[in-house]
Scaffold this active site. Structure first.
Site, PDB file in Angstrom:
ATOM      1  CG  ASN A   1     -12.098  69.760  32.508  1.00 41.53           C
ATOM      2  OD1 ASN A   1     -11.786  68.740  33.133  1.00 41.53           O
ATOM      3  ND2 ASN A   1     -13.271  70.353  32.650  1.00 41.53           N
TER       4      ASN A   1
ATOM      5  CE  LYS B   1     -15.563  68.862  30.352  1.00 40.20           C
ATOM      6  NZ  LYS B   1     -16.805  69.373  29.816  1.00 40.20           N
TER       7      LYS B   1
ATOM      8  CG  HIS C   1     -16.173  72.408  34.862  1.00 39.09           C
ATOM      9  ND1 HIS C   1     -17.279  71.725  34.430  1.00 39.09           N
ATOM     10  CD2 HIS C   1     -15.480  72.751  33.758  1.00 39.09           C
ATOM     11  CE1 HIS C   1     -17.242  71.658  33.105  1.00 39.09           C
ATOM     12  NE2 HIS C   1     -16.154  72.260  32.678  1.00 39.09           N
TER      13      HIS C   1
ATOM     14  CD  GLU D   1     -18.913  69.000  32.734  1.00 38.94           C
ATOM     15  OE1 GLU D   1     -17.904  68.415  33.168  1.00 38.94           O
ATOM     16  OE2 GLU D   1     -19.003  69.432  31.563  1.00 38.94           O
TER      17      GLU D   1
ATOM     18  CD  GLU E   1     -15.343  76.139  30.945  1.00 41.65           C
ATOM     19  OE1 GLU E   1     -14.796  75.597  29.986  1.00 41.65           O
ATOM     20  OE2 GLU E   1     -15.610  75.548  32.011  1.00 41.65           O
TER      21      GLU E   1
ATOM     22  N   GLY F   1     -19.542  71.142  25.610  1.00 39.67           N
ATOM     23  CA  GLY F   1     -19.767  69.791  25.113  1.00 39.67           C
ATOM     24  C   GLY F   1     -20.930  69.693  24.134  1.00 39.67           C
TER      25      GLY F   1
ATOM     26  CB  SER G   1     -18.030  73.792  21.641  1.00 45.30           C
ATOM     27  OG  SER G   1     -18.970  72.946  22.303  1.00 45.30           O
TER      28      SER G   1
ATOM     29  N   GLY H   1     -12.374  71.099  26.773  1.00 47.67           N
ATOM     30  CA  GLY H   1     -12.838  69.787  27.220  1.00 47.67           C
ATOM     31  C   GLY H   1     -12.574  68.738  26.155  1.00 47.67           C
ATOM     32  N   GLY H   2     -13.587  68.451  25.347  1.00 51.20           N
ATOM     33  CA  GLY H   2     -13.509  67.371  24.361  1.00 51.20           C
ATOM     34  C   GLY H   2     -12.244  67.382  23.515  1.00 51.20           C
TER      35      GLY H   2
HETATM   36  P1  PGA Z   1     -15.880  71.358  25.858  1.00 43.91           P
HETATM   37  O1  PGA Z   1     -15.744  71.513  27.445  1.00 43.91           O
HETATM   38  O2  PGA Z   1     -14.639  71.940  25.242  1.00 43.91           O
HETATM   39  O3  PGA Z   1     -16.012  69.869  25.620  1.00 43.91           O
HETATM   40  O4  PGA Z   1     -17.113  72.099  25.452  1.00 43.91           O
HETATM   41  C1  PGA Z   1     -15.211  72.680  28.012  1.00 43.91           C
HETATM   42  C2  PGA Z   1     -15.163  72.545  29.514  1.00 43.91           C
HETATM   43  O5  PGA Z   1     -16.083  71.938  30.083  1.00 43.91           O
HETATM   44  O6  PGA Z   1     -14.229  73.018  30.178  1.00 43.91           O
END
Ligand code: PGA
Length: 260
Positions: A11, A13, A99, A101, A171, A177, A217, A238-239
């Site tokens: 992802n 983002k 998601h 967010e 999640e 994050g 993470s 994500g990251g």
């Molecule tokens: P992250 O994000 O791996 O940066 O924690 C995961 C996500 O939001 O899908």
């Protein structure tokens, strides 16, 4: 017992631009060219979907193209929205719904997310339904209750026949994050509970076939341990998905996880 093929999504983002997104997609496609034991998807921002879709197709890549959101409406006067048909037209195969967010920053409620999931499925897209508790909810001991509520609400009215096209991403919001990851035991317990909810909503067979990704993470250093849990079928990243070598390492870790 059903064999579940691991599934890892990246992802992106609201990151990358046209050039860096194309570069990242190319690097991911190259790094994972021979990785056939995992389903892999990337979720670039809307403006780059068509270009990256073409790039992946021209390379003959098996990396799937995903979108980060979809409208619950099929078309019309909905300024700023993007329909399932438009995404399909750009080569998109799957879409994230709910998601954290979008739930917690943008404020999308369960009923809207359920409508989005149904619109995506009706429009021919697969769905990754994201669920998970906040830190306050976790500390109040409400993890399972929140997951159950979000799963039931998100899947309301979706028939068993559509479930092969649905993935759940668990999640925990506090792990996204933040560099904090659920322990493999905590994540496994949450996943097993989600699968029990799916068995109750559908049948044990349907529940046994649904892939449940862990997100929050995930890094190359912790992926193998998480993916070795029996109910964790891959991850939503994500990251670490913004670096092709890290993302590829996570995908390889999913491939190497004991058979599910
Ligand atoms: P992250 O994000 O791996 O940066 O924690 C995961 C996500 O939001 O899908």
């Amino acid at each position: 017992m059903t064999h579940r093929k691991p599934y890892v999504g990246g992802n992106w983002k609201m990151n990358t631009d046209g050039a860096s997104g194309a570069e990242l997609a190319t690097a991911v496609a190259v790094a994972l060219e021979t990785e056939h034991s995992v389903d892999i998807a990337v979720f670039p921002p809307f403006p780059y979907l068509a270009g990256i879709g073409t790039l992946l197709r021209d390379r003959g890549s098996t990396v799937l193209l995903g979108a980060q959101d979809v409208s619950d409406q099929p078309g019309g006067a909905f300024t700023g929205e993007v329909s399932a048909a438009m995404l399909l037209d750009c080569g998109v195969k799957t879409v994230l719904v709910g998601h954290s967010e979008r739930r917690h920053v943008i404020g999308e409620p369960d009923a809207l997310l359920n409508a989005k999931a149904k619109a995506a499925l009706a429009g021919g897209l697969d769905v990754v339904l994201c669920i998970g508790e906040t830190l306050d909810q976790r500390e109040a001991g409400e993890t399972d209750e929140i997951n159950e509520r979000q799963a039931r609400a998100g899947l309301a009215g979706i028939p068993a026949a559509d479930m092969p096209r649905v993935t759940i991403a668990y999640e925990p919001v506090w792990a996204i994050g933040t560099g904090k990851t659920a322990t493999p035991d905590d994540a496994q317990n949450a996943h097993a509970q989600i699968r029990r909810v799916l068995a109750d909503l559908y049948t044990p067979e349907v529940a046994g076939a649904v892939r449940i990704q862990y997100g929050g993470s995930v890094k190359p250093a912790n992926a193998a341990e998480l993916f070795s849990c029996p109910d964790i079928d891959g991850g939503l990243i994500g990251g670490a998905s913004l670096k092709a070598t890290d993302f590829a390492a996570i995908c390889h870790a999913a491939a190497a996880a004991p058979a599910l």
